[in-house]
Design a protein around this motif. Structure first.
Motif, short mmCIF file in Angstrom:
data_model
loop_
_atom_site.label_atom_id
_atom_site.label_comp_id
_atom_site.label_asym_id
_atom_site.label_seq_id
_atom_site.Cartn_x
_atom_site.Cartn_y
_atom_site.Cartn_z
N UNK A 1 8.19 -2.90 -2.71
CA UNK A 1 7.29 -2.30 -3.68
C UNK A 1 5.86 -2.27 -3.15
N UNK A 2 5.43 -3.35 -2.51
CA UNK A 2 4.08 -3.40 -1.97
C UNK A 2 3.86 -2.29 -0.94
N UNK A 3 4.88 -2.01 -0.14
CA UNK A 3 4.77 -0.93 0.84
C UNK A 3 4.66 0.43 0.14
N UNK A 4 5.42 0.61 -0.94
CA UNK A 4 5.32 1.87 -1.69
C UNK A 4 3.94 2.01 -2.33
N UNK A 5 3.44 0.92 -2.90
CA UNK A 5 2.11 0.91 -3.50
C UNK A 5 1.08 1.35 -2.46
N UNK A 6 1.14 0.75 -1.28
CA UNK A 6 0.20 1.08 -0.20
C UNK A 6 0.36 2.53 0.24
N UNK A 7 1.60 2.98 0.36
CA UNK A 7 1.85 4.35 0.80
C UNK A 7 1.28 5.35 -0.20
N UNK A 8 1.46 5.09 -1.49
CA UNK A 8 0.97 6.03 -2.51
C UNK A 8 -0.56 6.04 -2.59
N UNK A 9 -1.19 4.99 -2.11
CA UNK A 9 -2.66 4.94 -2.10
C UNK A 9 -3.23 5.25 -0.72
N UNK A 10 -2.40 5.68 0.19
CA UNK A 10 -2.82 5.93 1.56
C UNK A 10 -3.94 6.97 1.64
N UNK A 11 -4.00 7.89 0.71
CA UNK A 11 -5.04 8.91 0.70
C UNK A 11 -6.45 8.34 0.55
N UNK A 12 -6.54 7.08 0.16
CA UNK A 12 -7.85 6.43 0.00
C UNK A 12 -8.34 5.81 1.30
N UNK A 13 -7.54 5.82 2.34
CA UNK A 13 -7.95 5.25 3.62
C UNK A 13 -9.22 5.94 4.10
N UNK A 14 -10.22 5.13 4.40
CA UNK A 14 -11.48 5.66 4.91
C UNK A 14 -12.44 6.13 3.83
#
Length: 123
Positions: free
Chosen positions: A102-115
């Motif tokens: 789940x933590x990986x999915x959470x991070x993946x779905x918020x990946x657009x916020x990188x940078x």
């Protein structure tokens, strides 16, 4: 957005196993119940209640739909947002996809916020 009220919901619901179970099983009814009778209570005081806070339609929808991305984008506290949904989804995800799924999915779905600057969590 009332970041305070959303964060209060996330914190209090995650901290109470009965509330967390009710939220996981029937989010629409639990969010309504919390907003009307649990949330207004001042912590440790069953007599006095606040009449100031309420959810916006957007907040209510995100809470009911377990939309952690929308909550993040509205400025819900990152840790509170993550931990409540770990409490709900970690076990089923782990059974299917292994540890930290789940933590990986959470991070993946918020990946657009990188940078980008994260939304402010100031209340």
């Amino acid at each position: 957005m009332s970041k305070y009220y959303v964060n209060k919901f996330l914190y209090q619901t995650d901290a109470n196993p009965e509330h967390l179970q009710r939220y996981a099983e029937d989010p629409k009814n639990f969010v309504a119940t919390w907003e009307q009778s649990i949330g207004p209570k001042l912590i440790g005081n069953d007599v006095e209640a606040s009449t100031v806070h309420g959810f916006t339609e957007e907040e209510r929808r995100a809470l009911v739909e377990h939309d952690f991305v929308a909550l993040f984008e509205m400025g819900a506290h990152f840790f509170l947002n993550l931990t409540i949904f770990i409490g709900i989804y970690d076990e089923p995800y782990m059974k299917e996809n292994g540890p930290l799924a789940f933590q990986r999915e959470f991070a993946q779905k918020l990946q657009g916020w990188t940078g980008r600057d994260y939304p402010s969590v100031e209340t």
